[in-house]
Write a protein that holds these residues in place. Structure first.
Motif, PDB file in Angstrom:
ATOM      1  N   LEU A   1       0.812  -1.216   0.000  1.00 18.55           N
ATOM      2  CA  LEU A   1       0.000   0.000   0.000  1.00 18.55           C
ATOM      3  C   LEU A   1       0.849   1.271   0.000  1.00 18.55           C
ATOM      4  O   LEU A   1       0.405   2.309  -0.481  1.00 18.55           O
ATOM      5  CB  LEU A   1      -0.952   0.008   1.198  1.00 18.55           C
ATOM      6  N   LYS A   2       2.059   1.186   0.500  1.00 18.08           N
ATOM      7  CA  LYS A   2       2.946   2.351   0.514  1.00 18.08           C
ATOM      8  C   LYS A   2       3.265   2.841  -0.898  1.00 18.08           C
ATOM      9  O   LYS A   2       3.612   3.997  -1.072  1.00 18.08           O
ATOM     10  CB  LYS A   2       4.242   2.030   1.260  1.00 18.08           C
ATOM     11  N   GLY A   3       3.154   1.974  -1.874  1.00 19.54           N
ATOM     12  CA  GLY A   3       3.470   2.337  -3.245  1.00 19.54           C
ATOM     13  C   GLY A   3       2.293   2.885  -4.037  1.00 19.54           C
ATOM     14  O   GLY A   3       2.434   3.207  -5.209  1.00 19.54           O
ATOM     15  N   TYR A   4       1.144   2.991  -3.401  1.00 15.42           N
ATOM     16  CA  TYR A   4      -0.064   3.438  -4.094  1.00 15.42           C
ATOM     17  C   TYR A   4      -0.703   4.588  -3.326  1.00 15.42           C
ATOM     18  O   TYR A   4      -1.474   4.384  -2.393  1.00 15.42           O
ATOM     19  CB  TYR A   4      -1.068   2.281  -4.231  1.00 15.42           C
ATOM     20  N   ASN A   5      -0.403   5.805  -3.729  1.00 15.85           N
ATOM     21  CA  ASN A   5      -0.929   6.988  -3.054  1.00 15.85           C
ATOM     22  C   ASN A   5      -2.417   7.198  -3.291  1.00 15.85           C
ATOM     23  O   ASN A   5      -3.067   7.889  -2.509  1.00 15.85           O
ATOM     24  CB  ASN A   5      -0.174   8.241  -3.517  1.00 15.85           C
ATOM     25  N   ASP A   6      -2.964   6.640  -4.361  1.00 11.95           N
ATOM     26  CA  ASP A   6      -4.361   6.900  -4.697  1.00 11.95           C
ATOM     27  C   ASP A   6      -5.348   5.989  -3.971  1.00 11.95           C
ATOM     28  O   ASP A   6      -6.549   6.147  -4.127  1.00 11.95           O
ATOM     29  CB  ASP A   6      -4.570   6.822  -6.207  1.00 11.95           C
ATOM     30  N   ILE A   7      -4.875   5.070  -3.147  1.00  7.78           N
ATOM     31  CA  ILE A   7      -5.775   4.239  -2.351  1.00  7.78           C
ATOM     32  C   ILE A   7      -5.947   4.940  -1.011  1.00  7.78           C
ATOM     33  O   ILE A   7      -5.054   4.952  -0.177  1.00  7.78           O
ATOM     34  CB  ILE A   7      -5.230   2.809  -2.172  1.00  7.78           C
ATOM     35  N   LYS A   8      -7.097   5.531  -0.851  1.00  9.00           N
ATOM     36  CA  LYS A   8      -7.331   6.389   0.303  1.00  9.00           C
ATOM     37  C   LYS A   8      -7.961   5.658   1.483  1.00  9.00           C
ATOM     38  O   LYS A   8      -7.775   6.019   2.609  1.00  9.00           O
ATOM     39  CB  LYS A   8      -8.222   7.556  -0.109  1.00  9.00           C
ATOM     40  N   ASP A   9      -8.729   4.632   1.219  1.00  8.68           N
ATOM     41  CA  ASP A   9      -9.503   3.974   2.266  1.00  8.68           C
ATOM     42  C   ASP A   9      -8.825   2.683   2.714  1.00  8.68           C
ATOM     43  O   ASP A   9      -9.317   1.590   2.474  1.00  8.68           O
ATOM     44  CB  ASP A   9     -10.916   3.710   1.745  1.00  8.68           C
ATOM     45  N   HIS A  10      -7.678   2.823   3.371  1.00  5.34           N
ATOM     46  CA  HIS A  10      -6.894   1.652   3.793  1.00  5.34           C
ATOM     47  C   HIS A  10      -7.602   0.785   4.824  1.00  5.34           C
ATOM     48  O   HIS A  10      -7.259  -0.376   4.994  1.00  5.34           O
ATOM     49  CB  HIS A  10      -5.564   2.094   4.389  1.00  5.34           C
ATOM     50  N   ASP A  11      -8.569   1.351   5.521  1.00  4.85           N
ATOM     51  CA  ASP A  11      -9.248   0.606   6.579  1.00  4.85           C
ATOM     52  C   ASP A  11     -10.508  -0.107   6.105  1.00  4.85           C
ATOM     53  O   ASP A  11     -11.103  -0.861   6.849  1.00  4.85           O
ATOM     54  CB  ASP A  11      -9.606   1.551   7.734  1.00  4.85           C
ATOM     55  N   ASN A  12     -10.898   0.125   4.870  1.00  2.00           N
ATOM     56  CA  ASN A  12     -12.097  -0.489   4.319  1.00  2.00           C
ATOM     57  C   ASN A  12     -11.752  -1.885   3.808  1.00  2.00           C
ATOM     58  O   ASN A  12     -10.977  -2.043   2.861  1.00  2.00           O
ATOM     59  CB  ASN A  12     -12.639   0.405   3.194  1.00  2.00           C
ATOM     60  N   ASP A  13     -12.331  -2.903   4.426  1.00  2.00           N
ATOM     61  CA  ASP A  13     -12.031  -4.290   4.051  1.00  2.00           C
ATOM     62  C   ASP A  13     -12.368  -4.578   2.588  1.00  2.00           C
ATOM     63  O   ASP A  13     -11.646  -5.314   1.919  1.00  2.00           O
ATOM     64  CB  ASP A  13     -12.781  -5.273   4.948  1.00  2.00           C
ATOM     65  N   SER A  14     -13.452  -4.004   2.104  1.00  2.00           N
ATOM     66  CA  SER A  14     -13.838  -4.214   0.712  1.00  2.00           C
ATOM     67  C   SER A  14     -12.806  -3.625  -0.246  1.00  2.00           C
ATOM     68  O   SER A  14     -12.432  -4.252  -1.238  1.00  2.00           O
ATOM     69  CB  SER A  14     -15.208  -3.582   0.465  1.00  2.00           C
ATOM     70  N   CYS A  15     -12.329  -2.430   0.077  1.00  2.00           N
ATOM     71  CA  CYS A  15     -11.312  -1.767  -0.747  1.00  2.00           C
ATOM     72  C   CYS A  15     -10.011  -2.570  -0.736  1.00  2.00           C
ATOM     73  O   CYS A  15      -9.414  -2.799  -1.780  1.00  2.00           O
ATOM     74  CB  CYS A  15     -11.079  -0.351  -0.237  1.00  2.00           C
ATOM     75  N   ILE A  16      -9.604  -3.010   0.429  1.00  2.00           N
ATOM     76  CA  ILE A  16      -8.364  -3.795   0.552  1.00  2.00           C
ATOM     77  C   ILE A  16      -8.524  -5.140  -0.152  1.00  2.00           C
ATOM     78  O   ILE A  16      -7.594  -5.613  -0.807  1.00  2.00           O
ATOM     79  CB  ILE A  16      -7.974  -3.991   2.037  1.00  2.00           C
ATOM     80  N   GLY A  17      -9.696  -5.748  -0.045  1.00  2.00           N
ATOM     81  CA  GLY A  17      -9.942  -7.019  -0.741  1.00  2.00           C
ATOM     82  C   GLY A  17      -9.804  -6.869  -2.245  1.00  2.00           C
ATOM     83  O   GLY A  17      -9.185  -7.707  -2.905  1.00  2.00           O
ATOM     84  N   ARG A  18     -10.356  -5.791  -2.792  1.00  2.00           N
ATOM     85  CA  ARG A  18     -10.237  -5.550  -4.236  1.00  2.00           C
ATOM     86  C   ARG A  18      -8.780  -5.268  -4.612  1.00  2.00           C
ATOM     87  O   ARG A  18      -8.310  -5.695  -5.661  1.00  2.00           O
ATOM     88  CB  ARG A  18     -11.142  -4.389  -4.658  1.00  2.00           C
ATOM     89  N   PHE A  19      -8.074  -4.535  -3.752  1.00  2.00           N
ATOM     90  CA  PHE A  19      -6.656  -4.243  -3.987  1.00  2.00           C
ATOM     91  C   PHE A  19      -5.846  -5.535  -4.050  1.00  2.00           C
ATOM     92  O   PHE A  19      -5.038  -5.738  -4.960  1.00  2.00           O
ATOM     93  CB  PHE A  19      -6.131  -3.325  -2.878  1.00  2.00           C
ATOM     94  N   LEU A  20      -6.081  -6.444  -3.107  1.00  2.00           N
ATOM     95  CA  LEU A  20      -5.354  -7.716  -3.082  1.00  2.00           C
ATOM     96  C   LEU A  20      -5.710  -8.574  -4.294  1.00  2.00           C
ATOM     97  O   LEU A  20      -4.839  -9.237  -4.863  1.00  2.00           O
ATOM     98  CB  LEU A  20      -5.637  -8.466  -1.781  1.00  2.00           C
ATOM     99  N   GLN A  21      -6.965  -8.556  -4.708  1.00  2.00           N
ATOM    100  CA  GLN A  21      -7.364  -9.296  -5.910  1.00  2.00           C
ATOM    101  C   GLN A  21      -6.662  -8.743  -7.145  1.00  2.00           C
ATOM    102  O   GLN A  21      -6.221  -9.502  -8.007  1.00  2.00           O
ATOM    103  CB  GLN A  21      -8.879  -9.235  -6.095  1.00  2.00           C
TER     104      GLN A  21
END
Length: 101
Positions: free
Chosen positions: A20-40
């Motif tokens: 996540l440190k390499g992606y400044n445009d991901i703002k909602d680090h605490d949102n499980d849905s957002c993180i799940g999509r990021f990992l996918q």
């Protein structure tokens, strides 16, 4: 280790803070849905890159079929890999490669 989507996501979960440190445009680090999509996304894009490298370097076992028709698309794929928005952290690619050896 059994190799399926969920086990791969679980392994990438261990790398998410660093990734996540390499992606400044991901703002909602605490949102499980957002993180799940990021990992996918990391998994899908990373698997394409790892498979491309394996096939380019003839690192696939003989009994495996080619997934990517490299000879037809090599220049398009190289061009896509060079786009800044398509860069993936090397440690993610390394983890995926290690998991698929």
């Amino acid at each position: 280790m059994e190799l399926d989507v969920q086990s791969c996501i679980s392994e990438l979960e261990k790398l998410k803070e660093e990734a996540l440190k390499g992606y400044n445009d991901i703002k909602d680090h605490d949102n499980d849905s957002c993180i799940g999509r990021f990992l996918q996304l990391l998994l899908l894009d990373g698997c394409v890159v790892v498979e491309f490298i394996r096939e380019c370097c003839a690192m696939c076992p003989a009994e495996e079929d080619e997934i990517i028709n490299i000879s037809s698309y090599i220049y398009q794929i190289f061009g896509d890999f060079l786009l800044l928005e398509n860069l993936l952290p090397f440690f993610v690619l390394n983890q995926l490669h290690d998991m698929t050896k």
